[in-house]
Design a protein around this motif. Structure first.
Motif, mmCIF file in Angstrom:
data_model
loop_
_atom_site.group_PDB
_atom_site.id
_atom_site.type_symbol
_atom_site.label_atom_id
_atom_site.label_comp_id
_atom_site.label_asym_id
_atom_site.label_seq_id
_atom_site.Cartn_x
_atom_site.Cartn_y
_atom_site.Cartn_z
ATOM 1 N N UNK A 122 -6.412 10.745 2.145
ATOM 2 C CA UNK A 122 -7.239 11.428 1.154
ATOM 3 C C UNK A 122 -7.953 10.427 0.249
ATOM 4 N N UNK A 123 -7.242 9.380 -0.124
ATOM 5 C CA UNK A 123 -7.782 8.366 -1.023
ATOM 6 C C UNK A 123 -8.972 7.635 -0.393
ATOM 7 N N UNK A 124 -8.970 7.503 0.927
ATOM 8 C CA UNK A 124 -10.051 6.788 1.616
ATOM 9 C C UNK A 124 -11.408 7.449 1.407
ATOM 10 N N UNK A 125 -11.403 8.703 1.029
ATOM 11 C CA UNK A 125 -12.671 9.405 0.815
ATOM 12 C C UNK A 125 -13.455 8.840 -0.364
ATOM 13 N N UNK B 92 1.151 -6.126 1.538
ATOM 14 C CA UNK B 92 0.559 -6.383 0.234
ATOM 15 C C UNK B 92 -0.586 -5.420 -0.057
ATOM 16 N N UNK B 93 -1.020 -5.413 -1.313
ATOM 17 C CA UNK B 93 -2.147 -4.571 -1.696
ATOM 18 C C UNK B 93 -3.439 -5.145 -1.156
ATOM 19 N N UNK B 94 -3.649 -6.428 -1.361
ATOM 20 C CA UNK B 94 -4.877 -7.075 -0.901
ATOM 21 C C UNK B 94 -4.688 -8.577 -0.976
ATOM 22 N N UNK B 95 -5.443 -9.305 -0.163
ATOM 23 C CA UNK B 95 -5.483 -10.754 -0.262
ATOM 24 C C UNK B 95 -6.925 -11.203 -0.110
ATOM 25 N N UNK B 96 -7.257 -12.282 -0.795
ATOM 26 C CA UNK B 96 -8.594 -12.841 -0.697
ATOM 27 C C UNK B 96 -8.496 -14.348 -0.623
ATOM 28 N N UNK B 97 -9.388 -14.966 0.142
ATOM 29 C CA UNK B 97 -9.312 -16.397 0.371
ATOM 30 C C UNK B 97 -10.685 -16.937 0.740
ATOM 31 N N UNK B 98 -11.004 -18.168 0.307
ATOM 32 C CA UNK B 98 -12.243 -18.782 0.756
ATOM 33 C C UNK B 98 -12.203 -19.164 2.230
ATOM 34 N N UNK B 99 -11.031 -19.100 2.834
ATOM 35 C CA UNK B 99 -10.869 -19.454 4.252
ATOM 36 C C UNK B 99 -10.906 -18.215 5.137
ATOM 37 N N UNK B 100 -10.146 -17.189 4.782
ATOM 38 C CA UNK B 100 -9.987 -16.020 5.657
ATOM 39 C C UNK B 100 -10.666 -14.763 5.152
ATOM 40 N N UNK B 101 -11.363 -14.831 4.027
ATOM 41 C CA UNK B 101 -12.068 -13.655 3.530
ATOM 42 C C UNK B 101 -11.157 -12.695 2.790
ATOM 43 N N UNK B 102 -11.463 -11.405 2.883
ATOM 44 C CA UNK B 102 -10.768 -10.382 2.093
ATOM 45 C C UNK B 102 -10.188 -9.319 3.005
ATOM 46 N N UNK B 103 -8.936 -8.987 2.764
ATOM 47 C CA UNK B 103 -8.272 -7.899 3.479
ATOM 48 C C UNK B 103 -7.574 -6.995 2.468
ATOM 49 N N UNK B 104 -7.611 -5.690 2.735
ATOM 50 C CA UNK B 104 -7.032 -4.700 1.832
ATOM 51 C C UNK B 104 -6.110 -3.781 2.610
ATOM 52 N N UNK C 267 -3.138 1.885 2.326
ATOM 53 C CA UNK C 267 -2.025 2.704 1.821
ATOM 54 C C UNK C 267 -1.394 2.073 0.581
ATOM 55 N N UNK C 268 -1.358 0.727 0.519
ATOM 56 C CA UNK C 268 -0.763 0.049 -0.629
ATOM 57 C C UNK C 268 -1.622 0.211 -1.874
ATOM 58 N N UNK C 269 -2.928 0.024 -1.718
ATOM 59 C CA UNK C 269 -3.809 0.142 -2.877
ATOM 60 C C UNK C 269 -3.924 1.587 -3.334
ATOM 61 N N UNK C 270 -3.932 2.531 -2.401
ATOM 62 C CA UNK C 270 -3.983 3.939 -2.782
ATOM 63 C C UNK C 270 -2.741 4.355 -3.565
ATOM 64 N N UNK C 271 -1.606 3.744 -3.265
ATOM 65 C CA UNK C 271 -0.349 4.117 -3.921
ATOM 66 C C UNK C 271 -0.129 3.403 -5.252
ATOM 67 N N UNK C 272 -0.916 2.362 -5.531
ATOM 68 C CA UNK C 272 -0.653 1.502 -6.694
ATOM 69 C C UNK C 272 -1.273 2.068 -7.961
ATOM 70 N N UNK C 273 -0.868 3.272 -8.329
ATOM 71 C CA UNK C 273 -1.423 3.930 -9.515
ATOM 72 C C UNK C 273 -1.219 3.115 -10.780
#
Length: 304
Positions: free
Chosen positions: A95-98, A135-147, A150-156
């Motif tokens: 639902x959160x993906x909407x 994890x909720x998300x990771x970002x790096x100048x080497x590997x870019x960004x991943x999210x 389900x983790x970010x949607x739950x992290x109220x």
């Protein structure tokens, strides 16, 4: 949020996982892995086996997904267990993906401002995947960004507004993608180094949207600034990060090293006469103690 692990296996995966660097100012949110996951999820009645997840989700997924999972050692067994025991977070995530189309519009606006403030900014595509609740998300100048959807949607606790939470965290991770890999990829950073990475990303987020990504820091630290920062100052050279980083739970938000680093970055920026140069310095910092000294930061100092 950074992950301070660069294993041999992950290094090999990186060679296959271009983060899709671009000079465009618009976000590219790749949700193909989310589609794969929920197709399998529906076909198995919400109970995919480890073998099914391996064959039809992990093996069929994107290079960014594999970087994300290996960075935090997400195994197929752990993923299958999480799906079976925490069905509510996977239902909520769908639902959160909407909100993602609206999120993208707001992030695009912020990234256009980022390019104005920092013309050399690079915008990697973002891999949105479904994981094991962290994890909720990771970002790096080497590997870019991943999210992790389900983790970010739950992290109220980060921000009770889901759309605002996604915008803030994505911009925080985009900031990580600009930072100096001498710090972001360091295997055993000090508390101060980790603070300048995480806090620098928080400060950049505030420059772009008027507030940090982790909005709970304000109420959590109000009236305790000197106490918290005096304790932080005593720990800056430690390599045990557990008292300051990656220790939040929904019941007890923490991660106060982010906040301390944000305050140092903000002090540095406030003191600088050339704001564009100051932003470059915040993103390019390599000598943590030299940056701290130049910032003029002191525990409990007043910052506008």
């Amino acid at each position: 949020m950074r992950t301070w692990i660069l294993t041999a296996g992950l290094a090999a995966t990186i060679a296959l996982a271009s983060p899709g660097w671009t000079q465009e100012t618009k976000a590219a949110l790749d949700t193909a892995d989310v589609d794969l996951f929920y197709r399998l999820y529906d076909e198995t009645g919400g109970r995919p086996s480890a073998e099914q997840l391996q064959a039809r989700y992990i093996d069929a997924g994107s290079p960014g997904q594999r970087v994300f999972f290996e960075a935090r050692r997400t195994t197929v067994a752990r993923l299958a267990e999480a799906v079976a025991t925490r069905p509510e977070i996977y239902q909520k995530a769908r639902a959160c993906a909407s909100t993602l189309p609206k999120v993208k519009g707001r992030v695009d606006t912020a990234l256009a401002r980022f390019r104005t403030l920092y013309p050399q900014a690079r915008v990697p595509s973002v891999t949105v995947a479904v994981g094991r609740g962290k994890p909720i998300a990771i970002g790096s100048p080497v590997t870019g960004v991943q999210v992790g959807l389900e983790a970010l949607c739950a992290a109220d606790f980060i921000d009770p507004d889901a759309e605002g939470r996604f915008v803030g965290v994505l911009l925080h991770e985009y900031a990580h993608a600009q930072q100096n890999p001498l710090l972001t990829e360091k295997k055993k950073p000090t508390v101060l180094e980790a603070a300048l990475v995480e806090g620098g990303a928080e400060f950049v987020t505030e420059l772009l949207i008027g507030r940090p990504a982790y909005v709970y820091f304000g109420p959590l630290t109000k009236g305790r600034e000197r106490e918290i920062e005096t304790a932080f100052a005593a720990d800056v050279d430690k390599t045990d990060l557990s008292a300051w980083f990656y220790n939040s739970t929904p019941e007890k938000p923490a991660d106060l090293g982010y906040w301390a680093g944000y305050r140092i970055a903000k002090a540095y920026y406030a003191k600088a006469s050339d704001k564009q140069a100051a932003l470059r310095d915040i993103l390019a910092v390599s000598d943590a103690h030299a940056f701290l000294a130049a910032s003029g930061w002191t525990p409990g100092m007043t910052l506008e």
